[in-house]
Design a protein around this motif. Sequence first.
Motif, PDB file in Angstrom:
ATOM      1  N   GLN A  25      48.186  42.480  71.882  1.00 16.59           N
ATOM      2  CA  GLN A  25      47.997  42.416  73.334  1.00 16.59           C
ATOM      3  C   GLN A  25      49.243  42.893  74.066  1.00 16.59           C
ATOM      4  OE1 GLN A  25      47.047  38.265  73.391  1.00 16.59           O
ATOM      5  NE2 GLN A  25      44.852  38.676  73.396  1.00 16.59           N
ATOM      6  N   ARG A  26      49.623  44.126  73.774  1.00 11.94           N
ATOM      7  CA  ARG A  26      50.868  44.682  74.313  1.00 11.94           C
ATOM      8  C   ARG A  26      50.951  44.555  75.822  1.00 11.94           C
ATOM      9  NH1 ARG A  26      52.548  50.200  72.125  1.00 11.94           N
ATOM     10  NH2 ARG A  26      53.445  48.779  70.625  1.00 11.94           N
ATOM     11  N   TRP A  27      49.959  45.029  76.565  1.00  9.09           N
ATOM     12  CA  TRP A  27      50.058  45.089  78.024  1.00  9.09           C
ATOM     13  C   TRP A  27      50.006  43.713  78.676  1.00  9.09           C
ATOM     14  CZ3 TRP A  27      52.422  49.083  79.448  1.00  9.09           C
ATOM     15  CH2 TRP A  27      52.276  50.268  78.741  1.00  9.09           C
ATOM     16  N   LEU A  28      49.286  42.798  78.071  1.00  9.87           N
ATOM     17  CA  LEU A  28      49.268  41.433  78.589  1.00  9.87           C
ATOM     18  C   LEU A  28      50.671  40.834  78.548  1.00  9.87           C
ATOM     19  CD1 LEU A  28      47.920  38.752  79.478  1.00  9.87           C
ATOM     20  CD2 LEU A  28      47.612  38.265  77.041  1.00  9.87           C
ATOM     21  N   TRP A  29      51.352  40.978  77.425  1.00  6.70           N
ATOM     22  CA  TRP A  29      52.685  40.381  77.284  1.00  6.70           C
ATOM     23  C   TRP A  29      53.738  41.118  78.101  1.00  6.70           C
ATOM     24  CZ3 TRP A  29      52.810  35.644  76.321  1.00  6.70           C
ATOM     25  CH2 TRP A  29      51.851  35.054  75.502  1.00  6.70           C
ATOM     26  N   ILE A  30      53.548  42.418  78.299  1.00 14.67           N
ATOM     27  CA  ILE A  30      54.462  43.137  79.208  1.00 14.67           C
ATOM     28  C   ILE A  30      54.266  42.619  80.634  1.00 14.67           C
ATOM     29  CG2 ILE A  30      54.933  45.380  80.271  1.00 14.67           C
ATOM     30  CD1 ILE A  30      54.504  46.612  77.473  1.00 14.67           C
ATOM     31  N   ALA A  31      53.017  42.378  81.020  1.00 21.08           N
ATOM     32  CA  ALA A  31      52.746  41.821  82.351  1.00 21.08           C
ATOM     33  C   ALA A  31      53.350  40.425  82.489  1.00 21.08           C
ATOM     34  CB  ALA A  31      51.236  41.780  82.606  1.00 21.08           C
ATOM     35  N   VAL A  32      53.250  39.606  81.438  1.00 21.14           N
ATOM     36  CA  VAL A  32      53.866  38.275  81.464  1.00 21.14           C
ATOM     37  C   VAL A  32      55.377  38.402  81.625  1.00 21.14           C
ATOM     38  CG1 VAL A  32      54.357  36.224  80.059  1.00 21.14           C
ATOM     39  CG2 VAL A  32      52.028  37.120  80.194  1.00 21.14           C
ATOM     40  N   ALA A  33      55.981  39.342  80.895  1.00 24.75           N
ATOM     41  CA  ALA A  33      57.430  39.554  80.994  1.00 24.75           C
ATOM     42  C   ALA A  33      57.825  39.940  82.418  1.00 24.75           C
ATOM     43  CB  ALA A  33      57.883  40.623  80.001  1.00 24.75           C
ATOM     44  N   LEU A  34      57.085  40.848  83.019  1.00 22.93           N
ATOM     45  CA  LEU A  34      57.398  41.277  84.385  1.00 22.93           C
ATOM     46  C   LEU A  34      57.219  40.143  85.396  1.00 22.93           C
ATOM     47  CD1 LEU A  34      55.780  44.828  84.302  1.00 22.93           C
ATOM     48  CD2 LEU A  34      58.228  44.258  84.245  1.00 22.93           C
ATOM     49  N   LEU A  35      56.185  39.340  85.206  1.00 21.70           N
ATOM     50  CA  LEU A  35      55.978  38.185  86.085  1.00 21.70           C
ATOM     51  C   LEU A  35      57.129  37.196  85.941  1.00 21.70           C
ATOM     52  CD1 LEU A  35      54.201  36.591  88.067  1.00 21.70           C
ATOM     53  CD2 LEU A  35      53.040  35.613  86.072  1.00 21.70           C
ATOM     54  N   CYS A  36      57.557  36.944  84.702  1.00 24.49           N
ATOM     55  CA  CYS A  36      58.692  36.037  84.473  1.00 24.49           C
ATOM     56  C   CYS A  36      59.961  36.564  85.128  1.00 24.49           C
ATOM     57  CB  CYS A  36      58.910  35.825  82.972  1.00 24.49           C
ATOM     58  SG  CYS A  36      57.684  34.736  82.217  1.00 24.49           S
ATOM     59  N   MET A  37      60.186  37.888  85.038  1.00 25.45           N
ATOM     60  CA  MET A  37      61.360  38.478  85.697  1.00 25.45           C
ATOM     61  C   MET A  37      61.326  38.220  87.191  1.00 25.45           C
ATOM     62  SD  MET A  37      61.945  42.237  84.192  1.00 25.45           S
ATOM     63  CE  MET A  37      61.908  42.549  82.458  1.00 25.45           C
ATOM     64  N   ALA A  38      60.176  38.479  87.789  1.00 22.71           N
ATOM     65  CA  ALA A  38      60.053  38.316  89.240  1.00 22.71           C
ATOM     66  C   ALA A  38      60.257  36.857  89.647  1.00 22.71           C
ATOM     67  CB  ALA A  38      58.690  38.818  89.706  1.00 22.71           C
ATOM     68  N   LEU A  39      59.611  35.944  88.944  1.00 27.88           N
ATOM     69  CA  LEU A  39      59.752  34.525  89.274  1.00 27.88           C
ATOM     70  C   LEU A  39      61.179  34.039  89.037  1.00 27.88           C
ATOM     71  CD1 LEU A  39      56.383  33.165  87.854  1.00 27.88           C
ATOM     72  CD2 LEU A  39      57.066  33.305  90.262  1.00 27.88           C
TER      73      LEU A  39
END
Length: 102
Positions: A25-39
Amino acid sequence: MCLLAASVFEIGWPLGFKLSQTTGQRWLWIAVALLCMALSGWLLWLAQRSIPIGTAYAVWTGIGAAGTFAIGVLCFGDAATVGRLLGAFLILAGVVLLKISG
């Protein structure tokens, strides 16, 4: 409280990147990473309203680094040598000293 939450999300983005490389689930976890960065960044910004910038940044990065190290050791089989454990301990000790001294 914002600084602690920011630090937890700081751990989330390298974990998300790692999981994007080790799961299907590459793109899901990249999206999670980006959300974590923003938060993480937003919560750090909030924390700096009441905490000096140097203390806030050191605590944020220190907890993020030590937490990511711990996840690497516990979940991904990263080496847990005496030197690496001592390094993580020193990071956390520095964070505690900065926080209680300020």
